[in-house]
Design an enzyme around this catalytic site. Structure first.
Site, mmCIF file in Angstrom:
data_model
loop_
_atom_site.group_PDB
_atom_site.id
_atom_site.type_symbol
_atom_site.label_atom_id
_atom_site.label_comp_id
_atom_site.label_asym_id
_atom_site.label_seq_id
_atom_site.Cartn_x
_atom_site.Cartn_y
_atom_site.Cartn_z
ATOM 1 N N LYS A 168 49.699 48.710 39.725
ATOM 2 C CA LYS A 168 49.927 49.168 41.098
ATOM 3 C C LYS A 168 49.209 48.277 42.112
ATOM 4 O O LYS A 168 49.801 47.885 43.127
ATOM 5 C CB LYS A 168 49.460 50.621 41.235
ATOM 6 C CG LYS A 168 49.532 51.198 42.642
ATOM 7 C CD LYS A 168 49.393 52.687 42.646
ATOM 8 C CE LYS A 168 48.264 53.202 41.812
ATOM 9 N NZ LYS A 168 46.920 52.751 42.254
ATOM 10 N N THR A 172 48.271 45.202 41.590
ATOM 11 C CA THR A 172 48.924 43.895 41.498
ATOM 12 C C THR A 172 50.167 43.857 42.388
ATOM 13 O O THR A 172 50.393 42.880 43.123
ATOM 14 C CB THR A 172 49.302 43.602 40.036
ATOM 15 O OG1 THR A 172 48.121 43.633 39.228
ATOM 16 C CG2 THR A 172 49.971 42.243 39.897
ATOM 17 N N ARG A 174 41.390 49.961 47.989
ATOM 18 C CA ARG A 174 40.100 50.580 47.669
ATOM 19 C C ARG A 174 39.186 49.573 46.974
ATOM 20 O O ARG A 174 39.645 48.613 46.382
ATOM 21 C CB ARG A 174 40.302 51.781 46.739
ATOM 22 C CG ARG A 174 41.060 52.939 47.360
ATOM 23 C CD ARG A 174 41.378 54.004 46.333
ATOM 24 N NE ARG A 174 42.212 53.450 45.276
ATOM 25 C CZ ARG A 174 42.293 53.963 44.050
ATOM 26 N NH1 ARG A 174 41.590 55.009 43.719
ATOM 27 N NH2 ARG A 174 43.075 53.405 43.153
ATOM 28 N N LYS A 206 39.119 50.997 31.998
ATOM 29 C CA LYS A 206 40.226 50.617 32.871
ATOM 30 C C LYS A 206 40.152 49.164 33.320
ATOM 31 O O LYS A 206 41.156 48.512 33.573
ATOM 32 C CB LYS A 206 40.252 51.552 34.098
ATOM 33 C CG LYS A 206 41.409 51.304 35.069
ATOM 34 C CD LYS A 206 41.406 52.370 36.158
ATOM 35 C CE LYS A 206 42.467 52.090 37.211
ATOM 36 N NZ LYS A 206 42.103 50.959 38.076
ATOM 37 N N ALA A 261 41.313 59.085 42.413
ATOM 38 C CA ALA A 261 42.382 60.029 42.748
ATOM 39 C C ALA A 261 42.447 61.199 41.779
ATOM 40 O O ALA A 261 43.035 62.231 42.102
ATOM 41 C CB ALA A 261 43.729 59.318 42.784
ATOM 42 N N PHE A 296 46.033 56.177 41.007
ATOM 43 C CA PHE A 296 46.737 56.753 39.866
ATOM 44 C C PHE A 296 48.190 57.077 40.207
ATOM 45 O O PHE A 296 48.811 56.405 41.025
ATOM 46 C CB PHE A 296 45.986 57.959 39.319
ATOM 47 C CG PHE A 296 44.687 57.597 38.647
ATOM 48 C CD1 PHE A 296 44.655 56.636 37.654
ATOM 49 C CD2 PHE A 296 43.488 58.198 39.007
ATOM 50 C CE1 PHE A 296 43.454 56.270 37.019
ATOM 51 C CE2 PHE A 296 42.285 57.852 38.383
ATOM 52 C CZ PHE A 296 42.276 56.881 37.394
ATOM 53 N N PHE A 307 57.422 42.533 32.885
ATOM 54 C CA PHE A 307 56.702 41.964 31.746
ATOM 55 C C PHE A 307 57.663 41.055 30.980
ATOM 56 O O PHE A 307 58.875 41.308 30.951
ATOM 57 C CB PHE A 307 56.172 43.065 30.819
ATOM 58 C CG PHE A 307 54.939 43.758 31.325
ATOM 59 C CD1 PHE A 307 53.703 43.552 30.729
ATOM 60 C CD2 PHE A 307 55.007 44.629 32.408
ATOM 61 C CE1 PHE A 307 52.557 44.187 31.194
ATOM 62 C CE2 PHE A 307 53.868 45.274 32.877
ATOM 63 C CZ PHE A 307 52.638 45.051 32.267
ATOM 64 N N TRP A 321 52.784 39.109 39.170
ATOM 65 C CA TRP A 321 51.698 38.704 38.277
ATOM 66 C C TRP A 321 51.859 37.231 37.919
ATOM 67 O O TRP A 321 50.911 36.453 37.974
ATOM 68 C CB TRP A 321 51.683 39.549 37.005
ATOM 69 C CG TRP A 321 50.450 39.349 36.178
ATOM 70 C CD1 TRP A 321 49.313 40.105 36.187
ATOM 71 C CD2 TRP A 321 50.207 38.285 35.225
ATOM 72 N NE1 TRP A 321 48.377 39.590 35.308
ATOM 73 C CE2 TRP A 321 48.904 38.469 34.711
ATOM 74 C CE3 TRP A 321 50.955 37.208 34.774
ATOM 75 C CZ2 TRP A 321 48.341 37.622 33.753
ATOM 76 C CZ3 TRP A 321 50.395 36.346 33.826
ATOM 77 C CH2 TRP A 321 49.101 36.555 33.322
#
Length: 556
Positions: free
Chosen positions: A71, A73, A94, A105, A273, A301, A381, A409
Site C-alpha cells: 500500500k 509502495t 505515516r 512487518k 490502524a 492496514f 508481481f 516497485w
C-alpha cells in the site's frame, strides 16, 4: 534483483531545500535535520493557509496477508507517476514504528523504485517525533504516580488508573507488570501496563491536533485515572499539560523528505490502524492540500480499519473530504484469501482467486458507503499471470470500478502512469459525495454496531459485561457523542484473524471500551487484539546489521 535497501542506498538524493522549492517552499520556511530531512515551520502554514485546497486521494487496501500488498509502495509510486504526467502532487504518509521494523512487518518507506528517502533514517529515529511522544506519555505516568506518592490530594483510586506507560518496541513482557516494589519511597505497589507508542493517546492527539494551541488543549483533557468517588482525573488536574506540550512543540511540525524520484513527501505521525486510528497527521494532510494540486495520503492496514477511521474519525474531526479512493490489491493476496497456501502463491490458481476476490468486493462496497469513487489497482508481481490480471479487471469493471495495473516497485513513476491517469480521470469526471457512516447523535452502542454490521458484515455484536458497564459510564460522563475507534485484528473482517475472504454469520466481541478524551474518540477493543504487540519467533531484528563503515544491512 536488488533489495529495497540496496536501491535506497544507491539513490542520488536532492538537498531537501531543492525538493521543497519545487512546490514553492522557501528555504527559511524549513527547519533542517541534515541535508535530506526538514520540518515545516509554522510560518509556512500561515503563508499558505488561505490557498485553495488541491484534490484529496486516499490510498487503502484489502486485508493484509503474509504475501504483502504494498500500500505504501503504491502511494509513493502514484505520487511519482503524477509528476511524470505533469501534475503537482504531494505525498502524505505515516512515520514507521520501530516495533514492526524489528518485528515481523518491516519498515514503511515503500519499496523498490517507489520509496521515500532517506529510508534508514525514516525507519529508525527519523526526526525524533516518536521519542518525544514516548517521553510526554511517560512524563504524565511519572507525574501521576508521584502525585499518589506525595499525598494524593486529588483522591485518585490506585485500583482505577487507566493511563499506561509506552515504548516504541514490541515487548510482550511489559503488557502487565507490577511497579512500586522496594522501599516505601519507591512508590505505591500496583499493577501497571505498557502500550506501544503508536497506540498511545498522545500519538492520536498529535495526529488530530490542528496546531500547538489545540494540541495543548487536547493534552489537558486526557483522562489518567478516576477518584474513589468515580470522577475522572485529567492531565490538566495533575498540572502536566505545559511540560508535555514543551516536549511536543517540535514534534507537531510535519516532516518533509523525498521519493526516489524527488517528489515531495510529508511524513508525520503514525498511529496503528488495528489499535488506533491509523492516519498521518491532520497538519501534514492539510499542508499537502495547500502545497499541491493533488494530495495523496494513506490509511493503515485494510480499508475496514484504516479507511473507515480516516473517514469517520479524521475527516469528521478535521473537516476533510476525500475526492477519490485507490484500493490496493494483489493477485497473491486474493489467492491467499481464497485458500491458497503461502508457498503456492506464485502459481496460477484461478479457482483460489475466484474464492478470494470476495474480500476485494466487500471493500469496494464499503468505500462506496461513504459516497467516494473508488479505483482498484493491482500491485503487480512477476508471478502474476495475464489470465489472473484479466479476471480481476473484468470483476472490477462489471461493478463499475475503474481499474489499473501498477508496477511501481519495478519501474517507479513510469510503472504507475496507468493508475495516475485513472485517478485523474476519476477526479475530473466522477464527483465525490462524501458522507459519514453514522451521526454524532447516535449512541456509542449504535455506532459500534453500525461499523460491525455495515463495514465488517457481522451478524451482531456481543459485549462483555465489563464493556457494557464502561459504555454506560462513558456516556454518563458526557462522551457519548464521540466517534468510535475499533481496535481489531487487521487480517479479517471478523475479530478472528483466521477467517479470511468475506466471512459471514459471525459476531464481533467487545471486551473493553475506554475513552480517549483528548483525541476525541472512544476505543472499543475486540477479540484478542493487543495494544502492546510481541516479537515473532524469528524477529526481523535478527537480520539487521551495520558494517565497520556504518552501512546498514537487513533493514527492509
Amino acid at each position: 534483483m536488488k533489495t529495497d535497501i540496496q536501491i535506497a542506498q544507491e539513490a542520488q538524493l536532492h538537498h531537501i531545500k531543492d525538493v521543497a522549492a519545487s512546490i514553492g517552499i522557501a528555504e527559511e520556511e524549513l527547519e533542517f535535520y541534515g541535508k535530506y530531512k526538514a520540518k515545516l515551520s509554522d510560518e509556512l502554514w500561515e503563508r499558505v493557509k488561505h490557498n485553495e485546497d488541491g484534490k484529496l486521494v486516499l490510498v487503502t487496501a484489502i486485508n493484509p496477508t503474509p504475501a504483502g500488498e504494498g500500500k505504501t509502495t503504491i502511494t509513493v509510486g502514484l505520487g511519482e507517476a503524477m509528476a511524470k504526467i505533469g501534475k503537482k502532487a504531494v505525498v502524505a504518509l505515516r512515520e514507521p514504528s520501530l516495533g514492526p521494523c524489528f518485528g515481523v512487518k518491516g519498515g514503511a518507506a515503500g519499496g523498490g523504485y517507489a520509496q521515500v528517502l532517506p529510508m534508514e533514517d525514516l525507519n529508525l529515529h527519523f526526526t525524533g517525533d516518536f521519542h518525544a511522544i514516548t517521553s510526554a506519555n511517560n512524563l504524565l505516568a511519572a507525574m501521576l504516580d508521584n502525585h499518589i506518592q506525595q499525598g494524593n490530594t486529588l483522591g485518585i483510586d490506585p485500583r482505577n488508573i487507566v493511563w499506561k506507560r509506552c515504548l516504541d518496541m514490541n515487548d510482550r513482557v511489559l503488557r502487565n507488570i507490577v511497579v512500586g516494589l522496594g522501599n516505601k519511597t519507591d512508590g505505591m505497589v500496583r499493577e501497571d501496563h505498557f502500550v506501544i507508542t503508536v497506540a498511545s493517546e498522545i500519538m492520536a492527539i498529535l495526529c488530530l491536533a490542528e496546531n500547538l494551541e489545540d494540541l495543548k488543549a487536547r493534552l489537558g483533557k486526557i483522562i489518567v485515572a478516576y477518584t474513589f468517588d468515580g470522577n475522572p482525573v485529567t492531565a490538566k488536574d495533575l498540572q502536566a499539560t505545559g511540560a508535555m506540550t514543551a516536549l511536543l512543540k517540535d514534534a507537531i511540525k510535519p516532516n518533509m523528505i523525498q521519493t526516489l524520484e524527488h517528489t515531495p513527501a510529508l511524513v508525520h505521525g503514525g498511529p496503528f490502524a488495528n489499535i488506533a486510528h491509523g492516519c498521518n497527521s491532520v497538519t501534514a494532510t492539510k499542508l499537502a492540500l495547500k502545497l499541491g494540486d493533488i494530495a495523496i495520503t494513506e490509511a493503515g492496514f485494510g480499508a475496514d480499519l484504516g479507511a473507515e477511521k480516516f473517514m469517520d474519525i479524521k475527516c469528521r474531526k478535521a473537516g476533510l473530504k476525500p475526492d477519490a479512493v485507490v484500493l490496493v490489491a494483489t493477485v497473491r493476496a486474493l489467492k491467499y484469501n481464497g485458500g491458497a497456501a503461502k508457498q503456492d502463491l506464485g502459481e496460477e490458481n484461478l479457482e483460489a482467486l475466484q474464492k478470494g476476490i470476495v474480500n476485494l468486493e466487500k471493500h469496494i462496497e464499503n468505500i462506496r458507503k461513504f459516497g467516494v469513487p473508488v479505483i482498484v489497482t493491482l500491485n503487480s508481481f512477476v508471478t502474476d499471470t495475464e489470465a489472473e490480471n484479466e479476471y480481476i479487471r473484468e470483476f472490477c469493471e462489471k461493478r463499475g470500478c475503474e481499474f489499473a495495473l501498477a508496477n511501481v516497485w519495478g519501474k517507479g513513476g513510469e510503472g504507475g502512469i496507468e493508475l495516475a491517469e485513472k485517478v485523474i480521470q476519476t477526479l475530473e469526471n466522477t464527483p465525490s459525495d462524501f458522507k459519514l457512516l453514522y451521526e454524532d447523535t447516535c449512541s456509542l452502542q449504535e455506532k459500534i454496531e453500525t461499523i460491525a454490521q455495515e463495514i465488517y458484515g457481522a451478524r451482531g455484536v456481543v459485549y462483555e459485561p465489563a464493556a457494557k458497564r464502561q459504555l454506560d459510564k462513558i456516556t454518563e460522563l458526557g462522551f457519548g457523542h464521540l466517534p468510535i475507534c475499533m481496535a481489531k485484528n487487521q487480517y479479517s473482517f471478523s475479530d478472528d484473524a483466521k477467517k479470511l475472504g468475506r466471512p459471514e454469520n459471525f459476531d464481533i466481541h467487545i471486551r473493553e471500551v475506554y475513552v480517549s478524551a483528548g483525541a476525541g474518540f472512544v476505543v472499543a477493543l475486540t477479540g484478542s487484539i493487543m495494544t502492546m504487540p510481541g516479537l515473532p519467533k524469528v524477529p526481523a531484528a535478527n537480520q539487521i546489521d551495520v558494517d565497520a563503515h556504518g552501512k546498514i544491512t537487513g533493514l527492509f
